[in-house]
Design a protein around this motif. Sequence first.
Motif, mmCIF file in Angstrom:
data_model
loop_
_atom_site.group_PDB
_atom_site.id
_atom_site.type_symbol
_atom_site.label_atom_id
_atom_site.label_comp_id
_atom_site.label_asym_id
_atom_site.label_seq_id
_atom_site.Cartn_x
_atom_site.Cartn_y
_atom_site.Cartn_z
ATOM 1 N N TRP A 155 0.827 -1.203 0.000
ATOM 2 C CA TRP A 155 0.000 0.000 0.000
ATOM 3 C C TRP A 155 0.867 1.262 0.000
ATOM 4 C CZ3 TRP A 155 -4.861 0.954 -1.081
ATOM 5 C CH2 TRP A 155 -5.837 -0.031 -0.898
ATOM 6 N N MET A 175 -16.001 -0.852 2.772
ATOM 7 C CA MET A 175 -15.550 0.516 3.010
ATOM 8 C C MET A 175 -16.581 1.299 3.817
ATOM 9 S SD MET A 175 -14.380 0.832 -0.927
ATOM 10 C CE MET A 175 -15.473 -0.554 -1.317
ATOM 11 N N ALA A 192 -8.977 -1.763 -6.884
ATOM 12 C CA ALA A 192 -7.788 -1.114 -6.319
ATOM 13 C C ALA A 192 -7.012 -0.355 -7.389
ATOM 14 C CB ALA A 192 -6.892 -2.151 -5.650
ATOM 15 N N ARG A 195 -9.407 2.758 -8.487
ATOM 16 C CA ARG A 195 -9.787 3.727 -7.461
ATOM 17 C C ARG A 195 -8.635 4.089 -6.510
ATOM 18 N NH1 ARG A 195 -13.762 6.786 -8.653
ATOM 19 N NH2 ARG A 195 -13.945 7.205 -6.421
ATOM 20 N N PRO A 196 -8.424 3.351 -5.411
ATOM 21 C CA PRO A 196 -7.474 3.840 -4.403
ATOM 22 C C PRO A 196 -6.042 3.993 -4.903
ATOM 23 C CG PRO A 196 -8.152 1.602 -3.898
ATOM 24 C CD PRO A 196 -9.053 2.080 -4.976
ATOM 25 N N LEU A 200 -4.385 7.627 -4.838
ATOM 26 C CA LEU A 200 -3.266 7.873 -3.927
ATOM 27 C C LEU A 200 -1.994 8.305 -4.662
ATOM 28 C CD1 LEU A 200 -3.719 4.995 -1.324
ATOM 29 C CD2 LEU A 200 -4.206 7.430 -1.019
ATOM 30 N N HIS A 205 0.608 10.378 0.806
ATOM 31 C CA HIS A 205 -0.063 9.452 1.706
ATOM 32 C C HIS A 205 0.973 8.779 2.595
ATOM 33 C CE1 HIS A 205 1.225 6.758 -1.534
ATOM 34 N NE2 HIS A 205 1.137 5.769 -0.666
ATOM 35 N N HIS A 228 -7.401 9.496 7.329
ATOM 36 C CA HIS A 228 -8.375 9.147 6.298
ATOM 37 C C HIS A 228 -9.155 7.879 6.641
ATOM 38 C CE1 HIS A 228 -10.163 8.317 2.401
ATOM 39 N NE2 HIS A 228 -9.569 7.144 2.373
ATOM 40 N N HIS A 231 -7.902 0.767 8.747
ATOM 41 C CA HIS A 231 -7.948 -0.356 7.821
ATOM 42 C C HIS A 231 -7.705 -1.644 8.613
ATOM 43 C CE1 HIS A 231 -7.260 -1.758 3.556
ATOM 44 N NE2 HIS A 231 -6.536 -2.685 4.150
ATOM 45 N N HIS A 245 -12.101 -1.043 5.311
ATOM 46 C CA HIS A 245 -11.514 0.288 5.249
ATOM 47 C C HIS A 245 -12.517 1.257 5.880
ATOM 48 C CE1 HIS A 245 -8.276 2.647 3.386
ATOM 49 N NE2 HIS A 245 -9.177 3.540 3.012
ATOM 50 N N CYS A 247 -13.952 4.468 7.058
ATOM 51 C CA CYS A 247 -13.715 5.879 6.742
ATOM 52 C C CYS A 247 -14.580 6.827 7.568
ATOM 53 C CB CYS A 247 -13.975 6.134 5.251
ATOM 54 S SG CYS A 247 -12.932 5.167 4.145
#
Length: 261
Positions: A155, A175, A192, A195-196, A200, A205, A228, A231, A245, A247
């Motif tokens: 990550w 999420m 993944a 999106r993330p 990112l 980050h 943010h 996780h 995740h 949030c």
Amino acid sequence: YRIATNACLDELKGRKQRPMPFDVVPPATDPNAPPVPASPEATWLEPCPEGWMNGVSRDPGAAYEVKESVALAFVAAIQCLSAQQRAVLLLRDVLGMPADEAAEALGMSVSAANSTLHRARTALRERVGGDESTVVVNATSEENEELLGRYLRAWESLDLTAFVALLHDDIVASMPPSPTWLKGKGTVAAFAEVRPFTILRAKTHHIVRAPGANGQPALVFYVEGRLHALHVVRFRDGRVAEFHHFCDPRSFEAFGIPPTA
């Protein structure tokens, strides 16, 4: 125990279940779509700090360790039980209370309490999977520091190949507070990437270890210097079987996590 149990049962009478998204809605079919906004009607389970369990005593007769009884998959699973089934399961299998004492705490006969416990155990096995000896194993996370380190680095470095290599074939990802959840290695990998991991790359980050949550390893995600997400990860068979995740800022409060990196 009788006073506390009755107070909890009274509280549950006017409260909706607090499940995980995968117990309520079907998985997302388009991994390219953004997560659905949170619904004001949905109240999902929130993570609990592992530190809350420090010093909790249990009877040798308990079927489950305290750590096992707070695993997210276990807590989500008992949402399928009635309030009384939940109470007798916790009193007997988590606290290790004898049948007569559990029955007294619930204001019912021993035979009725035993019958309720049997139904609760059966429903839990059907939800979590496995037999009497493996039901909790199927809900908890393996302890694997080496795997957690590799997962964190994937990550942090946004190494999609390394990330996908760590995923279980039937991984589940959610999420909260969004009801969107994903199932399967291919779907999670595609999401993944689009999106993330893409988002990112355009932002600063930082990801660090967090205090354990629900007896499972956890990471803290900071984006642009701000907190943010929390996780929470579950490992099975040397792979990532689930990640959640969280949030919702309410999920951070109990952990005392710094709001900035």
